[in-house]
Write an enzyme that holds these catalytic residues in place. Structure first.
Site: not given
Length: 308
Positions: A81-82, A129-130, A147, A153, A240
């Site tokens: 996904k990166d 997106r989220r 981040r 996180r 992304c």
């Protein structure tokens, strides 16, 4: 003896993923010496700016790809996904690994799921997106950027900076942290990022001995699904950082692709499905559907906001 250098980001998750790939390659070629080369990327170095403001494309891979092109490393392991939709000339994805669970998940301090969080609860995510999909379902929540690596996180959540955070289930699974998950978000609640749950093993296109070896750990079904998703993303000239999501499933020869483009505030959402036998063709046709419905207008507004 041939020495093979494998490039990766420095986080615990990246190193775990890289070791998983190296273990499989070492079994196939035990005569080679394998070593890890940790590389600091721009996305890992600059943590005080959101991913979208940083530009998104290649933030977690550019320095690694540079090391590959310069011959300082022989192959690289990335979270699929990166990877931006476009790849530098001279490099190739030699293998896509079998996909872990591609879904996102919610981790909350109270144990409440997404639908049960109280109005005004603060949800942390660095992904537009989220963010968009959280606000589609719960416009009464507050989404703030977070981040750092997975452990950072989780610490910020525990410190009370957020009521909940959204992370990829695959990463938590690889780190042995599945017990922290409050709710796994079904694809109809949260369409995953392009390639989420899969790893990409990249090398120089002309390095035939390395390419042939890596190719032996490729998973054809995952590769076909990811090709459809990446073709969809490529049609929007996106990385992304954009609020674009896609998830493909392969059933025999057929590819079933769900795609989404949304405004970051969740007020405008375009979602559709396409199926067919050709992976890239399915991705392009679905993108064309959403472009006809106004996806370009949404993404142009996002790009304009980012550039301010």
């Amino acid at each position: 003896m041939k020495t093979v250098s494998v490039g990766t980001r420095q986080s615990a998750l990246a190193l775990t993923q890289t070791q998983w790939v190296m273990d499989r390659l070492r079994k196939l070629q035990p005569d080679w010496e394998w070593r890890v080369e940790k590389i600091l990327t721009k996305g890992d170095r600059i943590l005080h700016v959101t991913l979208s403001k940083l530009g998104g494309k290649g933030l977690f891979i550019k320095e690694i790809e540079g090391a590959l092109l310069e011959g300082r490393i022989d192959l690289a392991v990335h979270s699929m996904k990166d990877l931006p939709a476009e790849m530098p000339e001279g490099l190739a994805i030699a293998a896509v690994t079998p996909r872990e669970d591609p879904r996102d998940c919610l981790i909350s301090r109270s144990g409440a799921g997404l639908d049960e969080l109280p109005a005004g609860a603060v949800v942390g995510t660095s992904s537009l997106r989220r963010q968009a999909q959280v606000l589609v379902r719960r416009p009464d929540l507050v989404v703030k950027p977070v981040r750092g690596n997975v452990e950072t996180r989780l610490r910020k959540l525990e410190e009370g900076q957020f009521d909940a955070i959204v992370l990829a289930r695959a990463g938590l699974s690889r780190l042995g942290l599945e017990d922290r998950i409050t709710e796994v978000l079904a694809v109809d609640k949260m369409v995953p990022a392009v390639g989420q749950g899969a790893l990409a093993v990249q090398c120089r296109g002309g390095d035939e001995s390395v390419f042939r070896l890596i190719r032996r750990i490729n998973d054809p079904e995952t590769e076909k699904a990811v090709r459809a998703e990446r073709a969809f993303l490529h049609a929007f000239q996106g990385g992304c950082h954009l609020p674009v999501a896609a998830y493909a499933q392969v059933e025999g020869e057929k590819v079933l692709l769900d795609g989404l483009v949304a405004s970051p505030d969740g007020r405008r959402v375009l979602r559709d499905r396409q199926e067919g036998n050709g992976a890239e063709e399915v991705g392009c046709r679905l993108a064309e559907k959403l472009l006809r419905q106004g996806a370009d207008e949404i993404l142009s507004a996002v790009r304009a906001e980012v550039e301010r």
